[in-house]
Design a protein around this motif. Structure first.
Motif, PDB file in Angstrom:
ATOM      1  N   UNK A   1      36.654  27.508  37.645  1.00  0.00           N
ATOM      2  CA  UNK A   1      37.236  28.847  37.549  1.00  0.00           C
ATOM      3  C   UNK A   1      37.665  29.291  38.945  1.00  0.00           C
ATOM      4  N   UNK A   2      38.954  29.584  39.157  1.00  0.00           N
ATOM      5  CA  UNK A   2      39.397  29.948  40.513  1.00  0.00           C
ATOM      6  C   UNK A   2      38.929  31.342  40.909  1.00  0.00           C
ATOM      7  N   UNK A   3      38.863  31.550  42.205  1.00  0.00           N
ATOM      8  CA  UNK A   3      38.380  32.820  42.762  1.00  0.00           C
ATOM      9  C   UNK A   3      39.179  34.011  42.233  1.00  0.00           C
ATOM     10  N   UNK A   4      40.506  33.898  42.181  1.00  0.00           N
ATOM     11  CA  UNK A   4      41.342  35.023  41.762  1.00  0.00           C
ATOM     12  C   UNK A   4      41.081  35.415  40.309  1.00  0.00           C
ATOM     13  N   UNK A   5      40.818  34.423  39.446  1.00  0.00           N
ATOM     14  CA  UNK A   5      40.532  34.726  38.037  1.00  0.00           C
ATOM     15  C   UNK A   5      39.221  35.488  37.917  1.00  0.00           C
TER      16      UNK A   5
ATOM     17  N   UNK B   1      36.382  42.875  40.755  1.00  0.00           N
ATOM     18  CA  UNK B   1      35.651  43.002  42.021  1.00  0.00           C
ATOM     19  C   UNK B   1      36.313  42.123  43.082  1.00  0.00           C
ATOM     20  N   UNK B   2      36.735  42.717  44.157  1.00  0.00           N
ATOM     21  CA  UNK B   2      37.307  41.968  45.271  1.00  0.00           C
ATOM     22  C   UNK B   2      36.225  41.313  46.124  1.00  0.00           C
ATOM     23  N   UNK B   3      34.962  41.656  45.853  1.00  0.00           N
ATOM     24  CA  UNK B   3      33.851  41.103  46.639  1.00  0.00           C
ATOM     25  C   UNK B   3      33.526  39.669  46.256  1.00  0.00           C
ATOM     26  N   UNK B   4      33.982  39.241  45.078  1.00  0.00           N
ATOM     27  CA  UNK B   4      33.621  37.905  44.598  1.00  0.00           C
ATOM     28  C   UNK B   4      34.265  36.833  45.469  1.00  0.00           C
ATOM     29  N   UNK B   5      33.475  35.851  45.843  1.00  0.00           N
ATOM     30  CA  UNK B   5      33.923  34.744  46.691  1.00  0.00           C
ATOM     31  C   UNK B   5      33.996  33.466  45.855  1.00  0.00           C
ATOM     32  N   UNK B   6      34.633  32.408  46.372  1.00  0.00           N
ATOM     33  CA  UNK B   6      34.711  31.152  45.608  1.00  0.00           C
ATOM     34  C   UNK B   6      33.320  30.593  45.309  1.00  0.00           C
ATOM     35  N   UNK B   7      33.176  29.956  44.146  1.00  0.00           N
ATOM     36  CA  UNK B   7      31.903  29.324  43.769  1.00  0.00           C
ATOM     37  C   UNK B   7      31.805  27.972  44.458  1.00  0.00           C
ATOM     38  N   UNK B   8      30.692  27.722  45.089  1.00  0.00           N
ATOM     39  CA  UNK B   8      30.488  26.412  45.727  1.00  0.00           C
ATOM     40  C   UNK B   8      30.512  25.303  44.681  1.00  0.00           C
ATOM     41  N   UNK B   9      30.864  24.092  45.146  1.00  0.00           N
ATOM     42  CA  UNK B   9      31.052  22.950  44.249  1.00  0.00           C
ATOM     43  C   UNK B   9      29.839  22.703  43.347  1.00  0.00           C
ATOM     44  N   UNK B  10      28.636  22.782  43.889  1.00  0.00           N
ATOM     45  CA  UNK B  10      27.439  22.461  43.111  1.00  0.00           C
ATOM     46  C   UNK B  10      26.615  23.701  42.756  1.00  0.00           C
ATOM     47  N   UNK B  11      27.174  24.875  42.994  1.00  0.00           N
ATOM     48  CA  UNK B  11      26.443  26.106  42.671  1.00  0.00           C
ATOM     49  C   UNK B  11      26.538  26.414  41.185  1.00  0.00           C
ATOM     50  N   UNK B  12      25.555  27.182  40.709  1.00  0.00           N
ATOM     51  CA  UNK B  12      25.589  27.650  39.326  1.00  0.00           C
ATOM     52  C   UNK B  12      26.492  28.884  39.265  1.00  0.00           C
TER      53      UNK B  12
ATOM     54  N   UNK C   1      38.368  35.437  27.771  1.00  0.00           N
ATOM     55  CA  UNK C   1      38.920  36.547  28.551  1.00  0.00           C
ATOM     56  C   UNK C   1      39.364  36.135  29.950  1.00  0.00           C
ATOM     57  N   UNK C   2      38.638  35.221  30.567  1.00  0.00           N
ATOM     58  CA  UNK C   2      38.972  34.898  31.960  1.00  0.00           C
ATOM     59  C   UNK C   2      40.187  33.977  32.049  1.00  0.00           C
ATOM     60  N   UNK C   3      40.489  33.201  30.990  1.00  0.00           N
ATOM     61  CA  UNK C   3      41.663  32.316  31.050  1.00  0.00           C
ATOM     62  C   UNK C   3      42.962  33.119  31.133  1.00  0.00           C
ATOM     63  N   UNK C   4      42.921  34.387  30.696  1.00  0.00           N
ATOM     64  CA  UNK C   4      44.119  35.229  30.780  1.00  0.00           C
ATOM     65  C   UNK C   4      44.520  35.473  32.229  1.00  0.00           C
ATOM     66  N   UNK C   5      43.564  35.281  33.153  1.00  0.00           N
ATOM     67  CA  UNK C   5      43.826  35.527  34.568  1.00  0.00           C
ATOM     68  C   UNK C   5      44.033  34.227  35.341  1.00  0.00           C
ATOM     69  N   UNK C   6      44.122  33.101  34.640  1.00  0.00           N
ATOM     70  CA  UNK C   6      44.281  31.811  35.302  1.00  0.00           C
ATOM     71  C   UNK C   6      45.755  31.457  35.436  1.00  0.00           C
ATOM     72  N   UNK C   7      46.174  31.154  36.645  1.00  0.00           N
ATOM     73  CA  UNK C   7      47.533  30.719  36.910  1.00  0.00           C
ATOM     74  C   UNK C   7      47.491  29.372  37.623  1.00  0.00           C
ATOM     75  N   UNK C   8      48.505  28.567  37.397  1.00  0.00           N
ATOM     76  CA  UNK C   8      48.465  27.180  37.871  1.00  0.00           C
ATOM     77  C   UNK C   8      48.420  27.081  39.389  1.00  0.00           C
TER      78      UNK C   8
END
Length: 519
Positions: free
Chosen positions: A439-443, A450-461, A487-494
């Protein structure tokens, strides 16, 4: 369908009108036509227009029976949403009858065009100026030769538009380079299709599946020009398209009609016994499956709205689970949320070309059941369930469940990967911990606002990561993974997804393989 919603008497049973149940939301024009502005009193008491305005946007069900010869239009109110309105519509100065007379239905004023189950395209004598074709196919040969040969008609509708549409349905099963009409010595015209390797073949020497494709596409391309009406003014009824058509061709033909309906905003009905079409439409939110049943000399219908209803249809048709063998290929995933993400990614990477139900099927294996599956061929298998017994074309996607770089992928997953590699099939073990790590950060920012959300680490939950921004939020969606995915796929762009782990590489490969399955 005639303008006044009349049913031809040939459709009556036991002297009674057919009955059609409609459901819709009330429109302002219908309320204004029903409730007069200057009327007060009666059972309503207050201003009748103000009373009626409360029904704007409310759902109403009504039965329409048509107009008998010399009689009036017959409509009965079945149900209306009266929540919070006093008095209810059925006790309001006969307005339940009046509103039924003003209800608009999407079928009225449409041009009805039907294609029968028994159909053919045969050689025909020319009838100059007599365009159009009957529901059994009679007249199409003359119509096509007229479009090709008469200067007053646009030949490109046949020579380009019709030919290209036929090729889009047949894909690599056949490729036709030309469509022509030739005159036999007995003064009859016949349609010929030309292929590079086979030359020019008479349609009478071709299979009935090709004739069905031509009839259906001609209904969509030629009929609007003949009737001088746009496609949105038509209602089509196609009976048993599956007759003499193999499942892959049937899926592509239906996909062609479905996409045309979306583009041109027309309605079409299908009667079918095909599990292929039932499966396709069960995945379309804008389609409706109606189960027609017969008992005690009467017919009645039930709208299939649940998995159980769809199973009942398949049971009545005696469809077996082994019919999955007809799928072009199967992608195995762990659970429902994985399917939602994968379908969205395939849609993006294929630019909408590849669709579940038409080009591939998705099946869940469930995480713990993986140990009972095998990717080796059925004749080599000693234990476990061979995936290839279900379909010889397979892809499998597996969560690595790695918690850090050093965590090994377990032996079951490595076995499946090795078995798939041996048969030249794709086993995709996620580069991160699980599917949610893609799941990308922008989605995430857009969905959780929330603009506070950061990218999820590769092995993080992923869900624990979301908990870090709002306590308990990740735990909530851990229990509702499919809700999150929907719901979150609506915010996914290639453009965002391509930068996430190995997603671009894997999705490019998945789409390449699915296209190969479909030749």
């Amino acid at each position: 369908m005639q303008k006044n919603f009349e049913f031809p008497q040939s459709t009556w049973r036991k002297g009674q009108h057919p009955q059609v149940l409609f459901s819709k939301k009330l429109q302002e024009s219908e309320i204004n036509a029903t409730f007069p502005q200057g009327t007060h009193g009666g059972k309503i008491g207050r201003n009748h227009r103000e009373y009626g305005a409360q029904y704007l946007g409310r759902k109403i069900k009504f039965l329409r029976k048509g107009r008998s010869p010399g009689g009036s239009l017959s409509s009965d109110l079945i149900e209306v949403d009266d929540t919070g309105i006093t008095p209810p519509l059925k006790n309001s100065d006969n307005y339940e009858q009046k509103i039924c007379q003003h209800l608009k239905i999407f079928l009225e004023g449409k041009l009805f065009k039907r294609l029968q189950a028994e159909r053919d395209i045969a050689p025909e004598k020319a009838q100059i100026g007599n365009l159009g074709f009957q529901s059994n196919g009679i007249g199409l040969t003359n119509t096509i030769q007229s479009f090709i040969n008469l200067s007053s008609l646009p030949s490109n509708l046949v020579e380009i538009d019709l030919l290209n549409a036929i090729n889009s349905v047949f894909l690599q099963d056949a490729h036709f380079t030309d469509i022509v009409c030739q005159l036999h010595e007995n003064d009859t015209w016949e349609i010929f299709l030309e292929e590079e390797e086979k030359g020019r073949i008479a349609l009478s020497q071709s299979g009935s599946g090709l004739k069905t494709v031509i009839l259906v596409i001609s209904s969509l391309i030629l009929a609007p020009h003949i009737e001088k009406k746009p496609l949105k003014d038509f209602v089509f009824a196609f009976e048993e398209l599956e007759n003499n058509i193999h499942p892959a061709l049937l899926r592509r033909l239906n996909e062609y009609v479905y996409m045309a309906a979306l583009e041109h905003d027309f309605v079409y009905f299908l009667t079918t016994h095909s599990n292929t079409l039932i499966d396709q439409f069960s995945k379309q939110s804008d389609a409706q499956i109606v189960h027609v049943k017969h008992a005690n000399g009467e017919s009645f219908t039930e709208t299939a709205t649940t998995y159980i209803h769809n199973n009942g249809i398949l049971d009545d048709l005696d469809i077996r689970a082994s019919d999955l063998l007809q799928s072009n290929g199967i992608i195995w995933v762990e659970g429902p949320s994985d399917r939602i993400y994968l379908n969205r990614w395939i849609e993006l990477w294929s630019k909408g070309e590849l669709k579940e139900g038409t080009h591939y099927q998705i099946i869940f294996y469930g995480g713990r059941l993986l140990s009972h599956l095998s990717g080796i061929t059925p004749d080599e298998r000693e234990e476990g369930i061979s995936i290839l017994n279900t379909n010889r074309n397979a892809i499998i996607i597996i969560d690595s469940d790695k918690r850090n770089q050093q965590t090994p992928v377990n032996s079951t997953k490595r076995r499946i990967e090795s078995e798939f590699k041996k048969i030249g099939a794709l086993c995709w073990i996620t580069k991160g911990k699980e599917i949610e790590n893609y799941i990308p950060e922008n989605a995430s920012k857009a969905f959780f606002e929330s603009e506070r959300i950061t990218p999820t680490e590769k092995y993080a939950d992923y869900f624990s990561h979301i908990n870090g921004f709002k306590k308990g939020l990740g735990d909530k969606y851990r229990k509702q993974k499919s809700v999150l995915a929907e719901n979150i796929i609506k915010h996914m762009e290639i453009q965002d997804l391509k930068n996430v782990l190995d997603l671009d590489e894997k999705m490019t490969e998945v789409c390449r393989i699915v296209k190969k399955w479909n030749r």
